[in-house]
Scaffold this motif. Structure first.
Motif, PDB file in Angstrom:
ATOM      1  N   GLU A   1      13.354   6.329  -3.931  1.00  0.00           N
ATOM      2  CA  GLU A   1      13.342   7.060  -2.581  1.00  0.00           C
ATOM      3  C   GLU A   1      12.091   7.593  -2.505  1.00  0.00           C
ATOM      4  O   GLU A   1      11.288   7.467  -1.161  1.00  0.00           O
ATOM      5  CB  GLU A   1      14.513   8.171  -2.505  1.00  0.00           C
ATOM      6  N   ASN A   2      11.483   8.318  -3.361  1.00  0.00           N
ATOM      7  CA  ASN A   2       9.978   8.778  -3.279  1.00  0.00           C
ATOM      8  C   ASN A   2       8.960   7.874  -2.975  1.00  0.00           C
ATOM      9  O   ASN A   2       8.014   8.116  -2.104  1.00  0.00           O
ATOM     10  CB  ASN A   2       9.658   9.784  -4.568  1.00  0.00           C
ATOM     11  N   LEU A   3       9.343   6.740  -3.788  1.00  0.00           N
ATOM     12  CA  LEU A   3       8.324   5.520  -3.408  1.00  0.00           C
ATOM     13  C   LEU A   3       8.191   5.030  -2.064  1.00  0.00           C
ATOM     14  O   LEU A   3       7.200   4.999  -1.348  1.00  0.00           O
ATOM     15  CB  LEU A   3       8.602   4.494  -4.489  1.00  0.00           C
ATOM     16  N   LYS A   4       9.468   5.036  -1.400  1.00  0.00           N
ATOM     17  CA  LYS A   4       9.826   4.687  -0.143  1.00  0.00           C
ATOM     18  C   LYS A   4       8.866   5.504   0.816  1.00  0.00           C
ATOM     19  O   LYS A   4       8.603   5.161   1.887  1.00  0.00           O
ATOM     20  CB  LYS A   4      11.200   4.373   0.219  1.00  0.00           C
ATOM     21  N   ILE A   5       9.260   6.904   0.591  1.00  0.00           N
ATOM     22  CA  ILE A   5       8.491   7.724   1.415  1.00  0.00           C
ATOM     23  C   ILE A   5       6.995   7.704   1.305  1.00  0.00           C
ATOM     24  O   ILE A   5       6.193   7.723   2.342  1.00  0.00           O
ATOM     25  CB  ILE A   5       8.832   9.184   1.149  1.00  0.00           C
ATOM     26  N   GLU A   6       6.500   7.625   0.161  1.00  0.00           N
ATOM     27  CA  GLU A   6       5.134   7.151  -0.131  1.00  0.00           C
ATOM     28  C   GLU A   6       4.433   6.152   0.635  1.00  0.00           C
ATOM     29  O   GLU A   6       3.397   6.145   1.141  1.00  0.00           O
ATOM     30  CB  GLU A   6       4.708   7.328  -1.374  1.00  0.00           C
ATOM     31  N   LEU A   7       5.366   5.018   0.494  1.00  0.00           N
ATOM     32  CA  LEU A   7       4.782   3.610   1.178  1.00  0.00           C
ATOM     33  C   LEU A   7       4.977   3.807   2.643  1.00  0.00           C
ATOM     34  O   LEU A   7       3.982   3.477   3.389  1.00  0.00           O
ATOM     35  CB  LEU A   7       5.825   2.463   0.779  1.00  0.00           C
ATOM     36  N   ALA A   8       5.733   4.604   3.297  1.00  0.00           N
ATOM     37  CA  ALA A   8       5.832   4.574   4.900  1.00  0.00           C
ATOM     38  C   ALA A   8       4.602   5.604   4.928  1.00  0.00           C
ATOM     39  O   ALA A   8       3.932   5.296   6.032  1.00  0.00           O
ATOM     40  CB  ALA A   8       7.096   5.511   5.075  1.00  0.00           C
ATOM     41  N   GLN A   9       4.222   6.670   4.405  1.00  0.00           N
ATOM     42  CA  GLN A   9       3.063   7.480   4.652  1.00  0.00           C
ATOM     43  C   GLN A   9       1.879   6.615   4.613  1.00  0.00           C
ATOM     44  O   GLN A   9       0.912   6.908   5.338  1.00  0.00           O
ATOM     45  CB  GLN A   9       3.187   8.498   3.680  1.00  0.00           C
ATOM     46  N   ARG A  10       1.727   5.730   3.487  1.00  0.00           N
ATOM     47  CA  ARG A  10       0.637   4.863   3.373  1.00  0.00           C
ATOM     48  C   ARG A  10       0.408   4.024   4.560  1.00  0.00           C
ATOM     49  O   ARG A  10      -0.644   3.866   4.967  1.00  0.00           O
ATOM     50  CB  ARG A  10       0.489   4.262   2.098  1.00  0.00           C
ATOM     51  N   LYS A  11       1.456   3.568   4.946  1.00  0.00           N
ATOM     52  CA  LYS A  11       1.509   2.456   6.347  1.00  0.00           C
ATOM     53  C   LYS A  11       1.084   3.188   7.426  1.00  0.00           C
ATOM     54  O   LYS A  11       0.287   2.729   8.154  1.00  0.00           O
ATOM     55  CB  LYS A  11       2.868   1.832   6.675  1.00  0.00           C
ATOM     56  N   ALA A  12       1.247   4.645   7.648  1.00  0.00           N
ATOM     57  CA  ALA A  12       0.865   5.152   8.662  1.00  0.00           C
ATOM     58  C   ALA A  12      -0.526   5.601   8.797  1.00  0.00           C
ATOM     59  O   ALA A  12      -1.309   5.683   9.563  1.00  0.00           O
ATOM     60  CB  ALA A  12       1.781   6.663   8.747  1.00  0.00           C
ATOM     61  N   GLN A  13      -0.920   5.654   7.286  1.00  0.00           N
ATOM     62  CA  GLN A  13      -2.428   6.037   6.996  1.00  0.00           C
ATOM     63  C   GLN A  13      -3.276   4.683   7.337  1.00  0.00           C
ATOM     64  O   GLN A  13      -4.262   4.786   7.964  1.00  0.00           O
ATOM     65  CB  GLN A  13      -2.617   6.252   5.469  1.00  0.00           C
ATOM     66  N   LEU A  14      -2.792   3.566   6.931  1.00  0.00           N
ATOM     67  CA  LEU A  14      -3.402   2.505   7.305  1.00  0.00           C
ATOM     68  C   LEU A  14      -3.356   2.059   8.787  1.00  0.00           C
ATOM     69  O   LEU A  14      -4.410   1.646   9.295  1.00  0.00           O
ATOM     70  CB  LEU A  14      -2.711   1.100   6.566  1.00  0.00           C
ATOM     71  N   ASN A  15      -2.502   2.471   9.351  1.00  0.00           N
ATOM     72  CA  ASN A  15      -2.403   2.204  10.931  1.00  0.00           C
ATOM     73  C   ASN A  15      -3.459   3.169  11.645  1.00  0.00           C
ATOM     74  O   ASN A  15      -4.348   2.711  12.615  1.00  0.00           O
ATOM     75  CB  ASN A  15      -1.185   2.512  11.512  1.00  0.00           C
ATOM     76  N   ASP A  16      -3.702   4.278  11.199  1.00  0.00           N
ATOM     77  CA  ASP A  16      -4.607   5.311  11.341  1.00  0.00           C
ATOM     78  C   ASP A  16      -6.127   4.527  11.390  1.00  0.00           C
ATOM     79  O   ASP A  16      -6.892   4.742  12.327  1.00  0.00           O
ATOM     80  CB  ASP A  16      -4.670   6.472  10.728  1.00  0.00           C
ATOM     81  N   ILE A  17      -6.087   3.795  10.012  1.00  0.00           N
ATOM     82  CA  ILE A  17      -7.536   3.404   9.641  1.00  0.00           C
ATOM     83  C   ILE A  17      -7.705   2.197  10.654  1.00  0.00           C
ATOM     84  O   ILE A  17      -9.054   1.665  11.172  1.00  0.00           O
ATOM     85  CB  ILE A  17      -7.600   3.139   8.390  1.00  0.00           C
ATOM     86  N   ALA A  18      -6.653   1.418  10.903  1.00  0.00           N
ATOM     87  CA  ALA A  18      -7.019   0.326  11.668  1.00  0.00           C
ATOM     88  C   ALA A  18      -7.223   0.430  13.184  1.00  0.00           C
ATOM     89  O   ALA A  18      -8.201  -0.200  13.703  1.00  0.00           O
ATOM     90  CB  ALA A  18      -5.599  -0.706  11.850  1.00  0.00           C
ATOM     91  N   GLY A  19      -6.830   1.746  13.591  1.00  0.00           N
ATOM     92  CA  GLY A  19      -7.291   2.295  15.024  1.00  0.00           C
ATOM     93  C   GLY A  19      -8.908   2.245  14.929  1.00  0.00           C
ATOM     94  O   GLY A  19      -9.381   2.420  16.110  1.00  0.00           O
ATOM     95  N   THR A  20      -9.608   2.518  13.917  1.00  0.00           N
ATOM     96  CA  THR A  20     -10.860   2.840  13.782  1.00  0.00           C
ATOM     97  C   THR A  20     -11.810   1.708  13.569  1.00  0.00           C
ATOM     98  O   THR A  20     -13.026   1.433  13.653  1.00  0.00           O
ATOM     99  CB  THR A  20     -11.274   3.833  12.907  1.00  0.00           C
ATOM    100  N   LEU A  21     -10.906   0.525  13.484  1.00  0.00           N
ATOM    101  CA  LEU A  21     -11.755  -0.859  13.317  1.00  0.00           C
ATOM    102  C   LEU A  21     -11.552  -1.878  14.459  1.00  0.00           C
ATOM    103  O   LEU A  21     -10.623  -1.834  15.270  1.00  0.00           O
ATOM    104  CB  LEU A  21     -11.221  -1.570  11.973  1.00  0.00           C
TER     105      LEU A  21
END
Length: 290
Positions: free
Chosen positions: A80-100
């Protein structure tokens, strides 16, 4: 007289020499700019490759987690903790994608080719979004005045066709601008873009409609509706622009949020004066199609 000419030539030569020294500095500055620009594009390419790599690896990890079964209580907590971290990482990647830079959608590739339409800075994106809003307002004002003129000042098929062509150009331009805005992080809903595609087609039909009795039976009703709709859209723009300004200042809305012809949940605030115009327009619209 000759001395005066020599003095003028000497002065011009001295000015050019001074300018040449300034140009040498400017040339070096431009070389530095080009070098930095090349570095930016190189960095963009590397970031895009790394972004694809991280998305691929996250997808692999997510798939592997779905296959896990018969876990112990401790393992379930870790999962469950890993799933939360994965969701947070996906959100971070989406933010990064918005700058590229992003790959153009099909419509932009057809219209513009593979030209990079991604704007590098938030300031440039906001400026382009603001120009889009002003463009809509200016054309709405023009079309409203034109509708009034076609109704009460002159009745000529050429002027009607010119008005319909304005609508074709306007909606075509909107679809291109909205495509660029979506590539730069604006969350324009698909229905909003589809509505402008349909409007472009409908305006094209009006341009080619022959000057017949049926057209004249439809004409006045259409221009009354266009006049009314233009007035409503100007009121709606004024209201939505003010509300979005407040919500952006409070951090409740993105700086790339747009004013739209329609209704959203955030528009309830201070809406009283606009409701009669909106309901009148929506009631009138189906009747205009009868």
């Amino acid at each position: 007289m000759a001395l005066a000419v020599d003095t003028t030539v000497d002065a011009a030569a001295a000015d050019f020499l001074a300018l040449s020294k300034e140009f040498a500095k400017f040339e070096e500055q431009n070389k530095a700019y080009v070098s930095q620009l090349d570095a930016v594009y190189t960095s963009q390419s590397k970031n895009l490759k790394d972004l694809s790599h991280h998305k691929y690896r996250l997808a692999q990890i997510s798939e592997s987690l779905k296959k896990l079964k018969d876990l112990s209580p401790d393992e379930k907590v870790i999962l469950e903790n890993l799933k939360i971290e994965l969701a947070q990482r996906k959100a971070q990647l989406n933010d990064i994608a918005g700058t590229l830079p992003a790959k153009n959608n099909i419509y932009l590739r057809i219209v513009l080719g593979n030209v990079n339409v991604s704007l590098l800075s938030k300031a440039e994106r906001f400026k382009y979004k603001d120009e889009y809003e002003r463009f809509k307002l200016v054309v709405t004002v023009i079309s409203t005045i034109w509708s009034f003129c076609n109704l009460f000042l002159f009745e000529h098929r050429v002027m009607d066709a010119a008005f319909h062509f304005l609508l074709v150009w306007y909606y075509c331009t909107l679809t291109i601008r909205e495509g660029i805005l979506r590539m730069n992080g604006s969350k324009i809903q698909p229905w909003w873009v589809a509505h402008h595609y349909i409007s472009t087609f409908q305006a094209g039909v009006l341009v080619t409609w022959p000057d017949t009795v049926i057209y004249h039976a439809f004409r006045n009703q259409f221009f009354y509706f266009s006049l009314y709709l233009g007035l409503v859209q100007m009121l709606q723009y004024r209201y939505q622009h003010g509300q979005l300004y407040k919500l952006k200042a409070l951090g409740e809305r993105s700086s790339m949020e747009l004013t739209v012809e329609g209704f959203h949940s955030w528009m309830w605030r201070g809406l009283g004066f606009l409701l009669p115009f909106l309901f009148g327009g929506y009631v009138r619209a189906p009747q205009s199609l009868d």
